[in-house]
Design an enzyme around this catalytic site. Structure first.
Site: not given
Length: 332
Positions: A55, A80, A85, A114, A145
């Site tokens: 991730g 991921d 982010y 997401k 999410h």
């Protein structure tokens, strides 16, 4: 003559080397496909997903390329990310270079992103932005999410809380299903959802959620939700596997198992999640740790698993508690 044979042999060298190089690459690719199949779980839509994921949460943009390349080199094939982010464009740039280098093919990767909470009203547009940023034609898995949407333009309410989106969950999910039908993602799922939300979704959905990504580590094991998901054929991905900021890495049960097996506490926590039947997520920008966390060719004993199962501390041990942000008791 011997001299002409020698000349032919010398001139043949480049083509022979090229053939050997091609054969090695072809064999490696076949081996990788076999390993991918062996180290994967099957989603309820028939898609295969690697059983360990790498991730990019909190990965600094400047270090994404280094982390991505190290992860690919180590053997990770499930990546991921998420729009919230803030590093998908950086990952996309790095990924394009890796694919161009021939180290791995796109179809050998399983890429996850997401839908953030403030995009429930524009599901397709949000997915399109992720695809553009990641320089991809499709995702392998697109997750909702959060279990609740927010209306960002509306600002905060009188109590200082995010105002909830007026888009009903079933309407948002219909838009998620549309992404599959349009080929923008191969599968869809959720993250941080309770079994109540999932049970409701299973009643109205045309395409059921393939995955529920949950925070899972020994001191916050999310046992009831995670195990219920497995009984419904929903694969569980576990994030915060190492319990960042919590005592998981220094638990006596973890340290004792690590000592017996001559591995690191991080490897013990990864293996615990794997043996529970989950797909653990790991993240790092350190090349050695990235490779090390994938080396899980050992087994925790029944007693060791039970010891780790019995240290759950509930919500106080949660790494990511979004309750205040959304003004709702999301976890109980």
């Amino acid at each position: 003559s011997s001299s002409s044979r020698a000349k032919r042999s010398t001139s043949d060298c480049p083509s022979r080397l090229a053939y050997i190089s091609y054969s090695l690459r072809h064999t490696t690719q076949q081996l990788n496909r076999v390993i991918f199949a062996a180290m994967s779980v099957e989603l309820n839509c028939g898609l295969k997903m690697p059983n360990i994921a790498f991730g990019f949460w909190q990965s600094p943009a400047a270090e994404c390329a280094q982390a991505l390349e190290a992860a690919i080199d180590a053997g990770y094939r499930c990546l991921d990310g998420a729009s919230v982010y803030g590093n998908e464009a950086d990952i996309g740039e790095a990924l394009a270079k890796v694919l161009q280098s021939g180290k791995v093919k796109r179809e050998e990767l399983f890429i996850v992103s997401k839908l953030w909470a403030d995009d429930w009203h524009q599901v397709e547009a949000a997915c399109d932005k992720t695809l553009k940023d990641m320089q991809l034609d499709y995702l392998d898995l697109y997750l909702v999410h959060m279990p609740v949407g927010i209306d960002k333009p509306a600002g905060l309410d009188s109590l200082g809380r995010q105002q909830r989106s007026k888009v009903p969950t079933h309407v948002m999910w219909k838009e998620m299903e549309g992404l599959v039908k349009k080929g923008k993602t191969k599968s869809i799922g959720v993250s941080n959802w309770s079994y109540l939300l999932l049970a409701d979704c299973l009643n109205y959905c045309e395409i059921p959620p393939a995955v529920n990504q949950l925070e899972i580590h020994p001191t916050y094991n999310n046992e009831q939700v995670a195990q219920w998901c497995l009984t419904e054929g929903i694969v569980v991905m576990g994030y915060s596997t190492l319990g960042a900021g919590k005592p998981d890495m220094s638990l006596p049960a973890v340290e004792e198992a690590a000592k017996r097996l001559n591995v690191t506490p991080a490897q013990i926590l990864m293996k615990w999640s794997l043996q529970k039947g989950y797909v653990p997520l790991t993240k790092s920008v350190n090349k050695e740790r990235i490779a090390q966390n994938l080396k899980l060719d050992f087994e925790l004993s029944k007693e060791e698993m039970e010891a780790l199962n019995n240290v759950d501390g509930g919500v106080p041990m949660k790494v990511c508690d979004h309750s205040k942000q959304f003004g709702l008791p999301l976890y109980w």
